[in-house]
Design an enzyme around this catalytic site. Structure first.
Site, PDB file in Angstrom:
ATOM      1  NE  ARG A  79       3.153  -7.747  10.485  1.00  0.00           N
ATOM      2  CZ  ARG A  79       2.937  -6.876   9.398  1.00  0.00           C
ATOM      3  NH1 ARG A  79       1.377  -7.474   9.016  1.00  0.00           N
ATOM      4  NH2 ARG A  79       3.488  -5.501   9.439  1.00  0.00           N
TER       5      ARG A  79
ATOM      6  CE  LYS B 236       3.370   0.147   3.912  1.00  0.00           C
ATOM      7  NZ  LYS B 236       2.114  -0.183   3.697  1.00  0.00           N
TER       8      LYS B 236
ATOM      9  CD  GLU C  47      -2.531   0.364   2.928  1.00  0.00           C
ATOM     10  OE1 GLU C  47      -2.482  -0.348   3.069  1.00  0.00           O
ATOM     11  OE2 GLU C  47      -3.318   1.731   3.016  1.00  0.00           O
TER      12      GLU C  47
HETATM   13  P1  ATP Z   1       2.432  -2.354   7.711  1.00  0.00           P
HETATM   14  O1  ATP Z   1       1.371  -2.209   8.869  1.00  0.00           O
HETATM   15  O2  ATP Z   1       3.384  -1.730   7.851  1.00  0.00           O
HETATM   16  O3  ATP Z   1       1.644  -0.646   7.329  1.00  0.00           O
HETATM   17  P2  ATP Z   1       1.097  -3.653   5.458  1.00  0.00           P
HETATM   18  O4  ATP Z   1       1.342  -5.081   5.957  1.00  0.00           O
HETATM   19  O5  ATP Z   1      -0.110  -2.544   5.869  1.00  0.00           O
HETATM   20  O6  ATP Z   1       1.603  -2.892   6.697  1.00  0.00           O
HETATM   21  P3  ATP Z   1       1.644  -3.003   2.734  1.00  0.00           P
HETATM   22  O7  ATP Z   1       1.918  -2.109   2.825  1.00  0.00           O
HETATM   23  O8  ATP Z   1       0.371  -4.348   2.700  1.00  0.00           O
HETATM   24  O9  ATP Z   1       1.891  -3.456   4.455  1.00  0.00           O
HETATM   25  O10 ATP Z   1       2.396  -4.288   3.046  1.00  0.00           O
HETATM   26  C1  ATP Z   1       3.054  -5.240   1.608  1.00  0.00           C
HETATM   27  C2  ATP Z   1       3.287  -6.998   2.057  1.00  0.00           C
HETATM   28  O11 ATP Z   1       4.280  -7.060   2.576  1.00  0.00           O
HETATM   29  C3  ATP Z   1       2.249  -7.653   1.709  1.00  0.00           C
HETATM   30  O12 ATP Z   1       1.841  -8.877   1.111  1.00  0.00           O
HETATM   31  C4  ATP Z   1       2.679  -7.346   3.588  1.00  0.00           C
HETATM   32  O13 ATP Z   1       1.997  -8.512   4.481  1.00  0.00           O
HETATM   33  C5  ATP Z   1       3.824  -7.408   3.193  1.00  0.00           C
HETATM   34  N1  ATP Z   1       5.033  -7.307   5.575  1.00  0.00           N
HETATM   35  C6  ATP Z   1       4.117  -5.952   6.188  1.00  0.00           C
HETATM   36  N2  ATP Z   1       5.350  -5.726   6.979  1.00  0.00           N
HETATM   37  C7  ATP Z   1       5.435  -7.635   7.263  1.00  0.00           C
HETATM   38  C8  ATP Z   1       6.455  -8.163   7.873  1.00  0.00           C
HETATM   39  N3  ATP Z   1       6.961  -6.884   9.134  1.00  0.00           N
HETATM   40  N4  ATP Z   1       7.042  -9.172   7.972  1.00  0.00           N
HETATM   41  C9  ATP Z   1       6.310  -9.608   6.667  1.00  0.00           C
HETATM   42  N5  ATP Z   1       6.073  -9.428   5.652  1.00  0.00           N
HETATM   43  C10 ATP Z   1       4.957  -7.871   5.630  1.00  0.00           C
HETATM   44 MG    MG Z   2      -0.870  -1.807   6.090  1.00  0.00          MG
END
Ligand code: ATP
Ligand code: MG
Length: 559
Positions: free
Chosen positions: A262, A272, A36
């Site tokens: 994760r 983020k 995102e």
């Molecule tokens: P955040 O909470 O940091 O915004 P998110 O999962 O909402 O994380 P996205 O932008 O949707 O962030 O992430 C893109 C991809 O990265 C997704 O497939 C997500 O599962 C993966 N991802 C994000 N954080 C982690 C993590 N700590 N470990 C492994 N994969 C991750």
């Molecule tokens: Mg997110």
């Protein structure tokens, strides 16, 4: 360590991919990385990047980069650009053009109409609060909305009104008609579309209704022919909705979702949203602050792409909770830099040392290897002079037996140079040492003292007449708590001593070396020139300490 390719070990997802290729279920493996664009990528994302792009690389498949841009209020072009830059820097290439979930907004709209026509979606006019009340709890079933059994014609009419902007934000939404009594909350008539009167960075003002992640993600995967849609464990339940949507629309490709755990890393926050808070509240310099575990921050700090990929190789991919120690990340970069970093001398916290046994104005060139065991990295000439700087921590007036550095009446070797003995010191009115006076043993350049006496310590130095003034930024963890998110207000877990700035001196030759390469300042650690130095072309270089030479405790200063 290989700079270009990391060999990833087998894991349960690669095993599935293997089986699907062997059984002929798929001929071409296609994965996707779908961030995102609401912030910069962090080390957690790298786990997902190495998994998705790594599988595509190793199985001759493709990995798409798709921006999951269904929530335009929080998204920005800055993030879209930064994410692409960071993925490329990590050494990965996506398949074809950059994709956006918003590329498919028209298609999503038509699939929503298909669900409405099949009696599987309805426009709900309950307020958001009511929807929440009606949803029930884990222990009690939900209640049907009074709008649930509206006719198809009415639903079509209302959905069209939603699209035209004739309802206010939050007043209506489109929901799937699944089961309000399901034991899985995600199946209790989840919202598929909501109204948002916001301009979208890709589609402008074309839409005021935006699909929810669950609706958009599975359809995007199917449209792109994604064979293995890999996401983190919190989406495990959502897989049921993912499958329900694809079961109920007319689409000719069937992707499958798999979940892995994760990455969590001690002393850091990964979300983020939280990182964004640190940036906007100016608690850090920006998304690329070297204390942030964003890719941009790690790069500015001096981490190499290979070392970050190596970290992901070492941590592996499973379904088990993963809480990794910082020492593991640091070990990866240390291993990589040890091999390639040119060795240079810098004095971070300087005190003047005068060798009174040398004539005034004495200078001589000393030939120094650039790397202790890589002769191909060459040698350099360093000017040794009568007046030099050494580090304050390398001198004590009175030393105990354990102290191997310089002290009054005792000897030490100057690295690559002579053995010296401290004779006297001069202090200022505050009682601080401002000059150390020494004698040198002229017969010790490149050899041990002839009378066989042992000199235990070696300290580094920089010529006081030729050294270049430089700034050194030494970092500690950004948080003083191993798990900052467990603290009520994560800001209170910030380490007030995470940045320590020193002004010292570095060998003049450093400016002739390629400043885009990692450097080891002997005995002080691995350093990397700060981006801002390049940007502002200042005369005084600024060095970020990437990592110390050896692992010490995570938090050193007294808090
Ligand atoms: P955040 O909470 O940091 O915004 P998110 O999962 O909402 O994380 P996205 O932008 O949707 O962030 O992430 C893109 C991809 O990265 C997704 O497939 C997500 O599962 C993966 N991802 C994000 N954080 C982690 C993590 N700590 N470990 C492994 N994969 C991750
Ligand atoms: Mg997110």
């Amino acid at each position: 360590m290989n700079q270009n390719k990391t060999i990833y070990p087998m894991n349960f997802i690669r095993q599935i991919v293997n089986n699907d290729l062997n059984s002929g279920k798929h001929k071409l493996i296609r994965t996707r990385f779908s961030p995102e664009p609401n912030g910069y990528l962090h080390i957690g994302h790298v786990k997902s990047i190495c998994l998705n792009f790594g599988i595509a690389q190793d199985y001759h498949g493709q990995c798409n980069l798709r921006f999951d841009d269904t929530n335009p209020a929080k998204e920005e072009m800055e993030y879209i650009n930064a994410i692409q830059r960071d993925i490329k820097w990590l050494g990965f290439n996506w398949n074809g053009e950059v994709r956006y979930t918003s590329n498919y907004f028209d298609k999503f709209y038509n699939y929503a109409l298909e669900l409405i026509d099949k009696g599987l979606a309805y426009v709900d006019q309950l307020s958001a609060d009511k929807i929440r009340d009606y949803r029930g709890t884990l222990k009690s079933p939900g209640k049907n909305s009074p709008y649930r059994d509206q006719s198809v014609v009415k639903n079509r009419f209302l959905f069209e009104k939603m699209r035209k902007g004739e309802f206010s934000e939050g007043s209506v939404c489109l929901r799937a008609k699944i089961n309000m009594a399901s034991s899985l909350m995600v199946l209790r008539d989840p919202v598929l579309y909501r109204i948002k009167f916001v301009n979208h960075h890709q589609t402008g003002d074309k839409w005021c209704i935006y699909p929810m992640y669950d609706f958009a993600h599975c359809i995007s995967d199917a449209l792109e022919g994604i064979t293995h849609s890999l996401c983190t464990l919190e989406f495990q339940e959502n897989r049921r909705l993912y499958d329900w949507i694809l079961d109920n629309i007319t689409i000719n490709f069937r992707p499958k979702q798999y979940e892995f755990s994760r990455l969590n890393l001690e002393y850091t926050v990964m979300s983020k949203r939280k990182l964004n808070f640190l940036v906007t509240a100016k608690l850090v310099e920006g998304w690329d602050d070297p204390r942030m575990l964003t890719i941009a921050g790690l790069r500015r700090r001096g981490y190499t792409a290979a070392s970050i990929r190596e970290f992901c190789r070492r941590i592996g991919v499973t379904k088990q909770d993963q809480n990794i120690k910082m020492a593991m990340l640091e070990a990866c970069v240390r291993d990589d830099l040890n091999n390639q970093a040119v060795r240079i001398m810098a004095v971070i916290d300087p005190v003047l040392l005068v060798i009174t046994s040398l004539p005034i104005g004495h200078e001589q060139n000393i030939l120094i290897p650039n790397h202790p065991y890589k002769s191909e990295m060459g040698t350099r000439q360093v000017i040794f002079s009568r007046e030099i700087y050494i580090d304050r921590s390398d001198f004590r007036e009175i030393a105990d037996v354990q102290y191997k550095r310089l002290s009054l009446g005792n000897e030490v070797r100057l690295r690559n140079s002579f053995v010296i003995k401290a004779e006297s010191i001069k202090k200022n009115s505050k009682g601080e040492i401002i000059t150390i006076f020494c004698h040198h043993d002229p017969d010790t350049l490149g050899k041990d003292p002839v009378d066989g006496r042992k000199v235990r310590g070696v300290i580094h130095w920089v010529s006081a007449t030729h050294g270049i003034s430089a700034e050194f930024r030494l970092y500690e963890q950004l948080f003083k708590e191993a798990n900052p998110t467990s603290v009520k207000n994560f800001i209170s877990a910030l380490n007030p001593n995470s940045l320590n700035i020193y002004h010292g001196f570095v060998e003049p030759g450093v400016l002739q070396t390629n400043l885009n390469q990692p450097i080891q300042f002997e005995r002080e650690g691995y350093f990397y020139v700060d981006d801002n130095y390049h940007a502002f072309k200042s005369t005084r270089p600024v060095f970020n300490r990437t990592v110390e030479l050896r692992h010490t405790s995570t938090i050193k200063s007294k808090l």
